[in-house]
Design an enzyme around this catalytic site. Structure first.
Site, PDB file in Angstrom:
ATOM      1  N   ASP A  66       8.737  23.835  20.160  1.00  0.00           N
ATOM      2  CA  ASP A  66       8.741  22.924  19.470  1.00  0.00           C
ATOM      3  C   ASP A  66       7.644  21.385  19.110  1.00  0.00           C
ATOM      4  O   ASP A  66       7.417  21.159  20.417  1.00  0.00           O
ATOM      5  CB  ASP A  66      10.113  22.194  19.724  1.00  0.00           C
ATOM      6  CG  ASP A  66      10.536  20.836  19.049  1.00  0.00           C
ATOM      7  OD1 ASP A  66      10.119  21.094  18.072  1.00  0.00           O
ATOM      8  OD2 ASP A  66      11.637  20.092  19.085  1.00  0.00           O
TER       9      ASP A  66
ATOM     10  N   GLN B 216      14.931  23.738  20.900  1.00  0.00           N
ATOM     11  CA  GLN B 216      14.934  22.711  19.743  1.00  0.00           C
ATOM     12  C   GLN B 216      14.710  20.848  20.777  1.00  0.00           C
ATOM     13  O   GLN B 216      15.690  20.993  21.315  1.00  0.00           O
ATOM     14  CB  GLN B 216      15.311  22.392  18.352  1.00  0.00           C
ATOM     15  CG  GLN B 216      15.594  23.781  17.857  1.00  0.00           C
ATOM     16  CD  GLN B 216      13.225  23.824  17.403  1.00  0.00           C
ATOM     17  OE1 GLN B 216      12.730  23.155  17.239  1.00  0.00           O
ATOM     18  NE2 GLN B 216      12.836  25.380  18.013  1.00  0.00           N
ATOM     19  N   CYS B 217      14.149  20.137  19.471  1.00  0.00           N
ATOM     20  CA  CYS B 217      14.778  18.081  20.547  1.00  0.00           C
ATOM     21  C   CYS B 217      16.262  18.647  20.778  1.00  0.00           C
ATOM     22  O   CYS B 217      16.849  18.168  19.126  1.00  0.00           O
ATOM     23  CB  CYS B 217      13.617  17.561  20.042  1.00  0.00           C
ATOM     24  SG  CYS B 217      13.808  15.785  20.280  1.00  0.00           S
ATOM     25  N   PRO B 218      16.683  17.844  21.156  1.00  0.00           N
ATOM     26  CA  PRO B 218      16.236  16.959  22.346  1.00  0.00           C
ATOM     27  C   PRO B 218      16.502  17.423  23.085  1.00  0.00           C
ATOM     28  O   PRO B 218      16.081  17.523  25.096  1.00  0.00           O
ATOM     29  CB  PRO B 218      17.238  15.963  22.479  1.00  0.00           C
ATOM     30  CG  PRO B 218      18.447  16.709  21.987  1.00  0.00           C
ATOM     31  CD  PRO B 218      18.162  17.256  21.084  1.00  0.00           C
TER      32      PRO B 218
END
Length: 78
Positions: A42, A15-17
């Site tokens: 994502d 997932q981000c980042p």
């Protein structure tokens, strides 16, 4: 998408980042003019890569979606 990548970066499940951070690291490991292929799940990868492009000189060469996987080609400038 047509361009053969010099490296494939598998960020599926991250997932981000993390995809953005790993892409920034991986792009430095390839030669100028070469292409990095990013695989990610994502959904934020599309806007993240767009925002990243405005901060870097990296060129997004394509973005496709196959089911839940985003496939992004990024060329290192040079």
């Amino acid at each position: 998408m047509g361009e053969a990548p010099a490296q494939v970066l598998d960020c599926k499940g991250l997932q981000c980042p993390l995809p953005v951070i790993k892409t920034a690291q991986a792009i430095k490991a390839i030669e100028p003019g070469q292409v990095l292929e990013l695989l990610a799940t994502d959904p934020g990868v599309e806007p993240d890569m767009k925002a990243s492009r405005s901060r870097t000189r990296n060129q997004r060469r394509g973005l496709e979606r196959d089911g839940h996987t985003y496939n992004v080609l990024i060329r290192r400038p040079g």
